[in-house]
Write a protein that holds these residues in place. Structure first.
Motif, PDB file in Angstrom:
ATOM      1  N   ARG A 164      21.101  21.989  42.939  1.00 28.65           N
ATOM      2  CA  ARG A 164      20.236  22.022  41.763  1.00 28.65           C
ATOM      3  C   ARG A 164      19.453  23.329  41.703  1.00 28.65           C
ATOM      4  N   ARG A 165      19.122  23.869  42.859  1.00 32.36           N
ATOM      5  CA  ARG A 165      18.387  25.133  42.919  1.00 32.36           C
ATOM      6  C   ARG A 165      19.357  26.309  42.861  1.00 32.36           C
ATOM      7  N   THR A 166      19.169  27.167  41.863  1.00 32.92           N
ATOM      8  CA  THR A 166      20.085  28.290  41.680  1.00 32.92           C
ATOM      9  C   THR A 166      20.105  29.200  42.895  1.00 32.92           C
ATOM     10  N   GLU A 167      18.939  29.405  43.535  1.00 32.99           N
ATOM     11  CA  GLU A 167      18.898  30.345  44.651  1.00 32.99           C
ATOM     12  C   GLU A 167      19.752  29.875  45.824  1.00 32.99           C
ATOM     13  N   LEU A 168      19.891  28.566  46.005  1.00 31.61           N
ATOM     14  CA  LEU A 168      20.740  28.073  47.084  1.00 31.61           C
ATOM     15  C   LEU A 168      22.219  28.215  46.725  1.00 31.61           C
ATOM     16  N   HIS A 169      22.564  27.991  45.470  1.00 31.91           N
ATOM     17  CA  HIS A 169      23.938  28.257  45.036  1.00 31.91           C
ATOM     18  C   HIS A 169      24.247  29.739  45.195  1.00 31.91           C
ATOM     19  N   ASP A 170      23.305  30.600  44.829  1.00 29.41           N
ATOM     20  CA  ASP A 170      23.525  32.040  44.929  1.00 29.41           C
ATOM     21  C   ASP A 170      23.618  32.499  46.384  1.00 29.41           C
ATOM     22  N   ALA A 171      22.995  31.751  47.295  1.00 24.83           N
ATOM     23  CA  ALA A 171      23.149  32.078  48.715  1.00 24.83           C
ATOM     24  C   ALA A 171      24.611  31.964  49.115  1.00 24.83           C
ATOM     25  N   PHE A 172      25.266  30.889  48.675  1.00 23.71           N
ATOM     26  CA  PHE A 172      26.692  30.730  48.946  1.00 23.71           C
ATOM     27  C   PHE A 172      27.503  31.832  48.259  1.00 23.71           C
ATOM     28  N   VAL A 173      27.108  32.200  47.029  1.00 19.24           N
ATOM     29  CA  VAL A 173      27.826  33.256  46.302  1.00 19.24           C
ATOM     30  C   VAL A 173      27.759  34.571  47.071  1.00 19.24           C
ATOM     31  N   SER A 174      26.559  34.953  47.523  1.00 21.71           N
ATOM     32  CA  SER A 174      26.407  36.208  48.257  1.00 21.71           C
ATOM     33  C   SER A 174      27.171  36.177  49.579  1.00 21.71           C
ATOM     34  N   LEU A 175      27.138  35.024  50.245  1.00 24.56           N
ATOM     35  CA  LEU A 175      27.881  34.893  51.497  1.00 24.56           C
ATOM     36  C   LEU A 175      29.377  35.053  51.243  1.00 24.56           C
ATOM     37  N   ALA A 176      29.875  34.455  50.169  1.00 25.30           N
ATOM     38  CA  ALA A 176      31.297  34.581  49.833  1.00 25.30           C
ATOM     39  C   ALA A 176      31.654  36.025  49.496  1.00 25.30           C
ATOM     40  N   CYS A 177      30.783  36.722  48.764  1.00 28.62           N
ATOM     41  CA  CYS A 177      31.026  38.137  48.457  1.00 28.62           C
ATOM     42  C   CYS A 177      31.110  38.953  49.743  1.00 28.62           C
ATOM     43  N   GLY A 178      30.217  38.660  50.687  1.00 29.93           N
ATOM     44  CA  GLY A 178      30.245  39.352  51.966  1.00 29.93           C
ATOM     45  C   GLY A 178      31.535  39.087  52.723  1.00 29.93           C
ATOM     46  N   LEU A 179      32.015  37.852  52.687  1.00 31.16           N
ATOM     47  CA  LEU A 179      33.254  37.510  53.383  1.00 31.16           C
ATOM     48  C   LEU A 179      34.453  38.224  52.765  1.00 31.16           C
ATOM     49  N   ILE A 180      34.478  38.327  51.438  1.00 27.78           N
ATOM     50  CA  ILE A 180      35.562  39.057  50.775  1.00 27.78           C
ATOM     51  C   ILE A 180      35.539  40.523  51.207  1.00 27.78           C
ATOM     52  N   CYS A 181      34.347  41.116  51.251  1.00 26.94           N
ATOM     53  CA  CYS A 181      34.222  42.511  51.689  1.00 26.94           C
ATOM     54  C   CYS A 181      34.671  42.661  53.142  1.00 26.94           C
ATOM     55  N   TRP A 182      34.284  41.700  53.987  1.00 29.57           N
ATOM     56  CA  TRP A 182      34.647  41.783  55.401  1.00 29.57           C
ATOM     57  C   TRP A 182      36.160  41.719  55.594  1.00 29.57           C
ATOM     58  N   ARG A 183      36.820  40.858  54.856  1.00 25.44           N
ATOM     59  CA  ARG A 183      38.276  40.735  54.985  1.00 25.44           C
ATOM     60  C   ARG A 183      38.949  42.043  54.572  1.00 25.44           C
TER      61      ARG A 183
END
Length: 264
Positions: free
Chosen positions: A238-257
């Motif tokens: 429900r909280r956008t900032e927690l959803h965005d935490a997952f988004v940023s983590l996923a972006c980081g994982l894509i960059c790492w790969r």
């Protein structure tokens, strides 16, 4: 960064330290909590269903650690560090960037949700993306599903973090910005030019810009990579900032790969 390593290979940990003398039991190790967070990101299970036998701590413990790290800007910092590493390796294409949007369903409502124009007016959200010419995510913004793409153009451009690790000043502006007719706006074109960015955006009622359609797949491929993380394909928080935490983590994982491929 391995499957659950919160520390980039070059540089110090981005995780906030725990107080040396904190009351109560010893907190669960950061690495184990990160593994639990990654498990939820990949599998999209409810926090309370995180299996204790995996040894990551309880779902509530991992959720609290996610919240703590989001407040400390950990995931955005990690994304910036990995973008800088890609930039140092010459793997970012600044000659052009691509903007696009993608709708996702929401299950619990909350902030930044609204009737989806592509899903029979069901409540949903939208991911707005800007990626480089090779599809590396530079910035993602979450809004309600009924927010027009064009309204997020400048927020995406201005939201690109300063990316260092190359000679000269950190880079945060592409040379050109590609967008479909959903981004058609003369005021936005003018603002892009003020930022020394060439707008390459199709106009409504006119033929598409030559070759623009062929480049659309770049953003679509990036969305496919993001939404392979099941927690991002459907929004539960429900909280956008927690959803965005997952988004940023996923972006980081894509960059790492992508970074790992350059080093293999």
């Amino acid at each position: 960064m391995g499957a659950a390593d919160p520390v980039p290979e070059h540089g110090q940990s981005v995780l906030p330290p725990w107080p040396e003398k904190s009351p109560g039991p010893q907190p669960v190790a950061d690495r184990l909590c990160l593994q639990g967070i990654l498990y939820v990101l990949h599998n999209d299970i409810a926090w309370q269903l995180l299996p204790l036998e995996l040894g990551f701590g309880s779902g509530q413990t991992c959720w609290r650690r996610l919240d703590r790290w989001q407040q400390a800007d950990v995931f955005d910092q990690l994304h910036r560090i990995l973008l800088a590493e890609l930039n140092a390796a010459g793997e970012l294409d600044w000659s052009r960037a691509r903007v696009d949007g993608s709708h996702i369903r929401t299950k619990k409502g909350g902030a930044d949700t609204g009737p989806s124009p592509v899903d029979r007016r069901k409540t949903g959200s939208k991911h707005h993306l800007i990626c480089d010419g090779r599809g590396t995510p530079l910035k993602v913004i979450t809004t309600a599903a009924n927010v027009n793409d064009v309204t997020q153009t400048l927020a995406l451009v201005d939201g690109i973090p300063p990316v260092a690790r190359r000679p000269g000043r950190p880079r945060r502006r592409p040379d050109s910005l590609l967008g479909d007719k959903g981004y058609d706006s003369n005021p936005h074109r003018e603002e892009l030019r003020k930022r020394r960015i060439l707008p390459v955006i199709s106009r409504k009622g006119a033929p598409n810009i030559k070759s623009l359609g062929k480049l659309r797949y770049v953003a679509e491929q990036t969305f496919a990579l993001l939404h392979q993380f099941k927690r991002l394909a459907v929004r539960w928080a429900r909280r956008t900032e927690l959803h965005d935490a997952f988004v940023s983590l996923a972006c980081g994982l894509i960059c790492w790969r992508r970074l790992k491929k350059t080093r293999s």
